[in-house]
Write a protein that holds these residues in place. Structure first.
Motif, PDB file in Angstrom:
ATOM      1  N   PHE A 191       0.838  -1.191   0.000  1.00 49.09           N
ATOM      2  CA  PHE A 191       0.000   0.000   0.000  1.00 49.09           C
ATOM      3  C   PHE A 191       0.877   1.248   0.000  1.00 49.09           C
ATOM      4  N   THR A 192       0.508   2.232  -0.817  1.00 48.09           N
ATOM      5  CA  THR A 192       1.166   3.535  -0.748  1.00 48.09           C
ATOM      6  C   THR A 192       0.420   4.397   0.271  1.00 48.09           C
ATOM      7  N   TRP A 193       1.004   5.543   0.629  1.00 42.91           N
ATOM      8  CA  TRP A 193       0.357   6.446   1.584  1.00 42.91           C
ATOM      9  C   TRP A 193      -0.739   7.232   0.861  1.00 42.91           C
ATOM     10  N   PRO A 194      -1.879   7.506   1.517  1.00 45.92           N
ATOM     11  CA  PRO A 194      -3.025   8.078   0.798  1.00 45.92           C
ATOM     12  C   PRO A 194      -2.928   9.564   0.457  1.00 45.92           C
ATOM     13  N   CYS A 195      -1.919  10.267   0.949  1.00 41.61           N
ATOM     14  CA  CYS A 195      -1.835  11.701   0.665  1.00 41.61           C
ATOM     15  C   CYS A 195      -0.402  12.166   0.906  1.00 41.61           C
ATOM     16  N   ASP A 196      -0.179  13.472   0.742  1.00 43.00           N
ATOM     17  CA  ASP A 196       1.165  14.021   0.925  1.00 43.00           C
ATOM     18  C   ASP A 196       1.396  14.543   2.334  1.00 43.00           C
ATOM     19  N   VAL A 197       0.494  14.237   3.252  1.00 45.91           N
ATOM     20  CA  VAL A 197       0.635  14.642   4.651  1.00 45.91           C
ATOM     21  C   VAL A 197       0.918  13.388   5.472  1.00 45.91           C
ATOM     22  N   TYR A 198       1.893  13.454   6.374  1.00 47.08           N
ATOM     23  CA  TYR A 198       2.297  12.271   7.136  1.00 47.08           C
ATOM     24  C   TYR A 198       2.071  12.439   8.637  1.00 47.08           C
ATOM     25  N   ARG A 199       1.270  13.422   9.020  1.00 45.36           N
ATOM     26  CA  ARG A 199       1.032  13.681  10.443  1.00 45.36           C
ATOM     27  C   ARG A 199      -0.187  12.887  10.908  1.00 45.36           C
ATOM     28  N   VAL A 200       0.056  11.803  11.653  1.00 43.54           N
ATOM     29  CA  VAL A 200      -1.023  10.971  12.190  1.00 43.54           C
ATOM     30  C   VAL A 200      -1.473  11.573  13.518  1.00 43.54           C
ATOM     31  N   THR A 201      -2.737  11.982  13.583  1.00 45.20           N
ATOM     32  CA  THR A 201      -3.241  12.667  14.777  1.00 45.20           C
ATOM     33  C   THR A 201      -3.987  11.746  15.726  1.00 45.20           C
ATOM     34  N   SER A 202      -4.414  10.580  15.249  1.00 42.30           N
ATOM     35  CA  SER A 202      -5.079   9.615  16.130  1.00 42.30           C
ATOM     36  C   SER A 202      -4.862   8.226  15.565  1.00 42.30           C
ATOM     37  N   GLY A 203      -4.448   7.298  16.431  1.00 41.28           N
ATOM     38  CA  GLY A 203      -4.113   5.960  15.977  1.00 41.28           C
ATOM     39  C   GLY A 203      -5.278   4.994  16.027  1.00 41.28           C
ATOM     40  N   PHE A 204      -4.977   3.748  15.761  1.00 39.11           N
ATOM     41  CA  PHE A 204      -5.966   2.671  15.699  1.00 39.11           C
ATOM     42  C   PHE A 204      -6.116   2.020  17.072  1.00 39.11           C
ATOM     43  N   GLY A 205      -7.347   1.688  17.449  1.00 38.72           N
ATOM     44  CA  GLY A 205      -7.580   0.954  18.694  1.00 38.72           C
ATOM     45  C   GLY A 205      -8.548   1.679  19.602  1.00 38.72           C
ATOM     46  N   THR A 206      -8.458   1.399  20.902  1.00 35.43           N
ATOM     47  CA  THR A 206      -9.351   2.039  21.859  1.00 35.43           C
ATOM     48  C   THR A 206      -8.791   3.390  22.274  1.00 35.43           C
ATOM     49  N   VAL A 232      -6.507  13.081  -2.099  1.00 36.29           N
ATOM     50  CA  VAL A 232      -6.500  11.737  -1.513  1.00 36.29           C
ATOM     51  C   VAL A 232      -6.357  10.732  -2.647  1.00 36.29           C
ATOM     52  N   ARG A 233      -5.427   9.793  -2.480  1.00 33.03           N
ATOM     53  CA  ARG A 233      -5.127   8.849  -3.554  1.00 33.03           C
ATOM     54  C   ARG A 233      -5.391   7.409  -3.116  1.00 33.03           C
ATOM     55  N   ALA A 234      -5.765   6.572  -4.081  1.00 31.55           N
ATOM     56  CA  ALA A 234      -5.955   5.145  -3.808  1.00 31.55           C
ATOM     57  C   ALA A 234      -4.611   4.539  -3.425  1.00 31.55           C
ATOM     58  N   THR A 235      -4.584   3.810  -2.320  1.00 30.06           N
ATOM     59  CA  THR A 235      -3.310   3.258  -1.850  1.00 30.06           C
ATOM     60  C   THR A 235      -2.979   1.924  -2.511  1.00 30.06           C
ATOM     61  N   ASP A 277     -15.916   2.341 -10.771  1.00 23.32           N
ATOM     62  CA  ASP A 277     -14.691   2.823 -11.417  1.00 23.32           C
ATOM     63  C   ASP A 277     -13.504   1.944 -11.026  1.00 23.32           C
ATOM     64  N   LYS A 278     -12.654   1.669 -12.005  1.00 24.05           N
ATOM     65  CA  LYS A 278     -11.401   0.979 -11.727  1.00 24.05           C
ATOM     66  C   LYS A 278     -10.319   2.020 -11.489  1.00 24.05           C
ATOM     67  N   VAL A 279      -9.597   1.870 -10.396  1.00 23.06           N
ATOM     68  CA  VAL A 279      -8.546   2.832 -10.071  1.00 23.06           C
ATOM     69  C   VAL A 279      -7.214   2.107  -9.958  1.00 23.06           C
ATOM     70  N   ARG A 280      -6.169   2.833 -10.287  1.00 19.96           N
ATOM     71  CA  ARG A 280      -4.818   2.307 -10.129  1.00 19.96           C
ATOM     72  C   ARG A 280      -4.205   2.877  -8.857  1.00 19.96           C
ATOM     73  N   GLN A 281      -3.171   2.242  -8.391  1.00 23.87           N
ATOM     74  CA  GLN A 281      -2.477   2.749  -7.214  1.00 23.87           C
ATOM     75  C   GLN A 281      -2.009   4.174  -7.470  1.00 23.87           C
ATOM     76  N   ASN A 282      -2.283   5.060  -6.511  1.00 25.13           N
ATOM     77  CA  ASN A 282      -1.918   6.478  -6.535  1.00 25.13           C
ATOM     78  C   ASN A 282      -2.831   7.335  -7.406  1.00 25.13           C
ATOM     79  N   ASP A 283      -3.916   6.767  -7.957  1.00 27.00           N
ATOM     80  CA  ASP A 283      -4.899   7.599  -8.654  1.00 27.00           C
ATOM     81  C   ASP A 283      -5.615   8.497  -7.651  1.00 27.00           C
ATOM     82  N   ALA A 284      -5.869   9.754  -8.033  1.00 31.10           N
ATOM     83  CA  ALA A 284      -6.637  10.660  -7.175  1.00 31.10           C
ATOM     84  C   ALA A 284      -8.089  10.198  -7.137  1.00 31.10           C
ATOM     85  N   ILE A 285      -8.629  10.041  -5.929  1.00 32.29           N
ATOM     86  CA  ILE A 285     -10.008   9.569  -5.796  1.00 32.29           C
ATOM     87  C   ILE A 285     -10.897  10.573  -5.060  1.00 32.29           C
ATOM     88  N   ALA A 286     -10.286  11.556  -4.365  1.00 31.33           N
ATOM     89  CA  ALA A 286     -11.092  12.496  -3.587  1.00 31.33           C
ATOM     90  C   ALA A 286     -10.218  13.640  -3.091  1.00 31.33           C
TER      91      ALA A 286
END
Length: 318
Positions: A191-206, A232-235, A277-286
């Motif tokens: 999977f590629t990263w979904p955007c050009d921002v890498y700041r995770v503000t809230s993680g996964f879990g409880t 936002v890009r398809a990962t 729609d069929k999308v490729r990795q890194n195609d803009a989707i939103a």
């Protein structure tokens, strides 16, 4: 003044040290008696579930959310109800019961028609499609549907008043909450990263729910602190299976990939793809946004599912 009070007063005056010892032991006896009297009532309010069973409720809540437009049920409400309904006999509980019973109890749906762009375009003609919209009942609504009495409802609330995270040594759900400090560089694998921002503000879990303030709320993805309108890009490559609006997630795009993987992108401002729609990795989707009822500011909520189970996305970038 009563004679016994005068007698005690004289003894205190004659031997203060002995009087203090007498007072100390008297207080200790009162405390012990109080604990013995209240212990049965305290134990009554502790659901007798094993710590490993807590994850059954958490995972069921995540599964229900993934199948019902991100309608997330508080897993502690599920345990509180079962503690009452099963009379704390959690041997009667199992993952199948938890999932099926609470999905029916908390979730309801309706089919609605929405206007869509006609393909190909048609003049003076309105095209529609039918979508299933999911709604979540509150705990009070569920208890009323079960015809619980006022006393029974109070019993459920007593169970809910416990902080079950304090009783649970295993509070992780399929991977820890893992928030990299500041910006980080993800390792790109499948999977590629979904955007050009890498700041995770809230993680996964409880976590503490940012909307309700409840502890132990489940967060089935990660939040990335994107400014409004970030691309936002398809990962990974795949087929768009959902592109529309949900009550809690706002505008959302879902992409189905190979090998049972699904990615979801929530709280969008603009969707650039349609269902099918069929999308490729890194195609803009939103473009990212701040839509839906479960958001406190602009960001991208990003999820990875594997065979119907939500996974910690950060585990795919290490």
């Amino acid at each position: 003044m009563p004679a016994w009070a005068v007698k005690i007063g004289l003894q205190v005056a004659q031997d203060p040290e002995k009087a203090l010892k007498f007072l100390f032991f008297g207080i200790m006896i009162i405390i012990v008696l109080f604990m013995l009297l209240t212990l049965p009532f305290f134990l009554l309010f502790i659901p007798a579930a094993e710590p490993e069973q807590y994850n059954d409720y958490r995972n069921a809540a995540l599964r229900i959310a993934s199948e019902s437009g991100d309608q997330l049920i508080n897993w502690q409400e599920m345990i509180a109800l079962d503690a009452f309904l099963l009379k704390q006999d959690f041997s009667k509980s199992n993952p199948t019961h938890i999932y099926s019973y609470f999905k029916e109890a908390f979730i309801w749906s309706e089919d609605v028609k929405i206007e869509v762009a006609c393909v190909p375009p048609k003049k003076h003609f309105i095209c529609t499609r039918t979508e299933t919209v999911y709604h979540k009942r509150s705990l009070d609504e569920v208890m009323s549907r079960l015809n619980l009495s006022t006393e029974d409802k109070e019993s459920v609330r007593n169970y809910l008043a416990l902080n079950l995270d304090d009783l649970d040594d295993n509070s992780e759900v399929d991977g820890p909450i893992d928030i990299p400090p500041g910006n980080f560089t993800p390792v790109i694998n499948q999977f590629t990263w979904p955007c050009d921002v890498y700041r995770v503000t809230s993680g996964f879990g409880t976590r503490i729910d940012p909307i309700t303030g409840l502890q132990g709320a489940l967060h089935g993805g990660i939040d990335i602190g994107t400014p409004m309108g970030t691309e936002v890009r398809a990962t990974a490559g795949g087929v768009v299976s959902f592109s529309g609006y949900t009550e809690t997630g706002g505008y959302m795009v879902t992409v189905n990939h190979q090998n049972g993987y699904v990615t979801r992108y929530l709280h969008l401002s603009v969707m650039l793809v349609n269902v099918g729609d069929k999308v490729r990795q890194n195609d803009a989707i939103a473009l990212s946004g701040n839509t839906g009822s479960r958001t406190t500011g602009p960001h991208l909520h990003y999820e990875i599912h594997e065979n119907g189970v939500k996974k910690n996305p950060l585990l795919f970038y290490k």
